[in-house]
Design an enzyme around this catalytic site. Structure first.
Site, PDB file in Angstrom:
ATOM      1  N   TRP A  28       0.866  -1.161  -0.074  1.00 43.40           N
ATOM      2  CA  TRP A  28      -0.103   0.038   0.041  1.00 43.40           C
ATOM      3  C   TRP A  28       1.023   1.275   0.103  1.00 43.40           C
ATOM      4  CZ3 TRP A  28      -0.470  -3.895   3.571  1.00 43.40           C
ATOM      5  CH2 TRP A  28       0.203  -3.795   4.975  1.00 43.40           C
ATOM      6  N   GLU A  41      -5.880   0.994   5.608  1.00 44.20           N
ATOM      7  CA  GLU A  41      -5.984   1.247   7.078  1.00 44.20           C
ATOM      8  C   GLU A  41      -7.162   0.640   7.578  1.00 44.20           C
ATOM      9  OE1 GLU A  41      -3.932   2.908   8.774  1.00 44.20           O
ATOM     10  OE2 GLU A  41      -2.595   3.885   7.015  1.00 44.20           O
ATOM     11  N   TYR A 124      -8.973   7.709  14.013  1.00 44.67           N
ATOM     12  CA  TYR A 124      -7.746   7.282  13.468  1.00 44.67           C
ATOM     13  C   TYR A 124      -7.756   7.291  11.885  1.00 44.67           C
ATOM     14  CZ  TYR A 124      -4.175   4.694  11.562  1.00 44.67           C
ATOM     15  OH  TYR A 124      -3.104   4.101  10.541  1.00 44.67           O
ATOM     16  N   ASP A 142      -2.962   5.928  16.783  1.00 39.76           N
ATOM     17  CA  ASP A 142      -3.292   4.537  17.147  1.00 39.76           C
ATOM     18  C   ASP A 142      -2.462   3.965  18.218  1.00 39.76           C
ATOM     19  OD1 ASP A 142      -0.758   4.524  16.046  1.00 39.76           O
ATOM     20  OD2 ASP A 142      -0.968   2.675  14.959  1.00 39.76           O
ATOM     21  N   CYS A 203      15.999   1.035  22.304  1.00 36.54           N
ATOM     22  CA  CYS A 203      16.340   2.507  22.419  1.00 36.54           C
ATOM     23  C   CYS A 203      17.655   2.958  21.929  1.00 36.54           C
ATOM     24  CB  CYS A 203      16.155   2.825  23.808  1.00 36.54           C
ATOM     25  SG  CYS A 203      14.600   2.683  24.688  1.00 36.54           S
ATOM     26  N   CYS A 212      13.639  11.643  23.791  1.00 33.33           N
ATOM     27  CA  CYS A 212      12.752  11.048  24.797  1.00 33.33           C
ATOM     28  C   CYS A 212      12.885  11.152  26.071  1.00 33.33           C
ATOM     29  CB  CYS A 212      12.828   9.573  24.265  1.00 33.33           C
ATOM     30  SG  CYS A 212      11.680   8.390  25.118  1.00 33.33           S
ATOM     31  N   THR A 305     -11.257 -12.215  21.415  1.00 38.99           N
ATOM     32  CA  THR A 305     -10.604 -11.319  22.347  1.00 38.99           C
ATOM     33  C   THR A 305     -11.769 -11.149  23.445  1.00 38.99           C
ATOM     34  OG1 THR A 305     -10.072  -9.743  20.532  1.00 38.99           O
ATOM     35  CG2 THR A 305     -10.340  -8.821  22.545  1.00 38.99           C
TER      36      THR A 305
END
Length: 354
Positions: A28, A41, A124, A142, A203, A212, A305
């Site tokens: 995409w 999406e 979103y 999101d 990180c 951050c 779920t």
DNA sequence: AAGTCGGGGCT
DNA sequence: AGCCCAGACTT
């Protein structure tokens, strides 16, 4: 957050440069076609990239434009969605492209208000289409974005709560790149998927670690804050496979709303409705037939779920009988490939094929 | 605000 | 065995 301690421009530059050099090649991302952005999406909602790729390719192949999708039968759309889950996404997308065909001549609207009214396009997806397809500086928040931003700014609001999303939307509005909002939004999500992962974030590889707060305080493991969902309840079912002497199987279509809406299945009976010993008698009365042979197949446990299906499967060979409702069909094993089935019933079909 | 709605991947 | 995933809709 203290804005004067955050170098917005440097953050944007570090993020976008990293994204342009490290982004994955995905089907995409081959062009900026708003329809393809839209389909991707929707498919990516609560679904991982690797799972989506083959579905996306097949879907675009079968339904290359909004109008082509609008003119398709719902059963064919669901068949293309079979196994991907959250089937209301497919039905809502189908509804939405019909509206695009009728009201907007088949062109995905660029207008924020028009877009947001389409079925299945929530906050979103609206932001994702506006930024990725139309280069507009709209937040697309999101789970990735909330995780990354909660760490960068040490935000401890519970991301499981609905209203928390608005906090992050307001934050993104403040820091989004006006020059390249598409790369900014996709960059945050790509960062969340590849580096700033839920567990063991990398990180040391992060392009924005200088910005951050969690990294600076070594507290990245404490973010995001998310309350737990409660445990699923288990439902116990019998699945009854009725095979006639002419080799046809009874399948039925699930209701048009609710769980697995519009998909097909073998008859399911909640345990407790009928005693296992009386199952054959119950079927003989219900379908006006005669059970000739009974065989128990492998039981199935399927985890959703929010609930669990525990299924005992029985294969009945029965005398030929006729169906009375349009929501029922008698089909051969070979013809089942044309009907969308939920995964647990696909697994039963596999059992029959052995 | 809480519940509903799939399925697979990862640790 | 939980937790997570490029969430939206209904009640």
């Amino acid at each position: 957050m203290q804005p004067d301690l955050f170098d917005k421009k440097a953050f944007q530059t570090d993020l976008i440069q990293w994204f342009k050099q490290n982004q994955r090649q995905l089907p995409w991302r081959e062009d900026q076609d708003p329809y393809k952005v839209w389909v991707s999406e929707i498919m990516l909602q609560q679904t991982q990239v690797d799972t989506v790729i083959p579905y996306f390719k097949n879907f675009i192949d079968k339904f290359p434009t909004p109008t082509a999708l609008a003119e398709a039968d719902e059963q064919d759309v669901l068949k293309a969605w079979e196994g991907l889950g959250y089937y209301s996404r497919a039905r809502n997308l189908h509804t939405a492209v019909k509206e695009v065909k009728e009201k907007y001549q088949g062109i995905v609207p660029e207008d924020r208000q028009q877009l947001s009214k389409l079925k299945g396009i929530g906050p979103y997806t609206l932001g994702a289409i506006m930024s990725i397809a139309y280069d507009q500086p709209e937040p697309a928040v999101d789970g990735n974005v909330m995780r990354v931003m909660s760490r960068v700014f040490r935000i401890d609001d519970d991301i499981a709560k609905q209203k928390t999303r608005r906090i992050f939307e307001n934050l993104v509005r403040e820091i989004i790149s006006l020059e390249d909002p598409s790369s900014f939004n996709q960059g945050v999500m790509e960062l969340g998927a590849l580096i700033c992962k839920p567990r063991n974030p990398q990180c040391q590889l992060c392009p924005v670690r200088a910005h951050c707060q969690a990294f600076q305080s070594n507290s990245q493991a404490d973010y995001p804050v998310k309350s737990k969902q409660k445990k699923q309840k288990t439902l116990h079912y019998y699945v009854t496979i009725l095979e006639s002497q002419s080799g046809e199987f009874l399948i039925e279509k699930r209701p048009s709303a609710g769980l697995l809406a519009g998909l097909w299945q073998f008859p399911m009976i909640e345990q407790g409705e009928v005693d296992a010993q009386l199952l054959a008698t119950f079927l003989e009365q219900t379908y006006k037939t005669k059970v000739l042979n009974t065989q128990k197949l492998e039981s199935i446990k399927h985890i959703f779920t929010h609930l669990i299906w525990s299924i005992d499967v029985f294969h009945f060979k029965v005398a030929d009988f006729s169906i009375t409702e349009s929501a029922q069909q008698l089909v051969s094993l070979a013809d089942m490939k044309d009907y969308p089935f939920p995964v647990p019933h696909q697994k039963i079909i596999e059992q029959l094929n052995i």
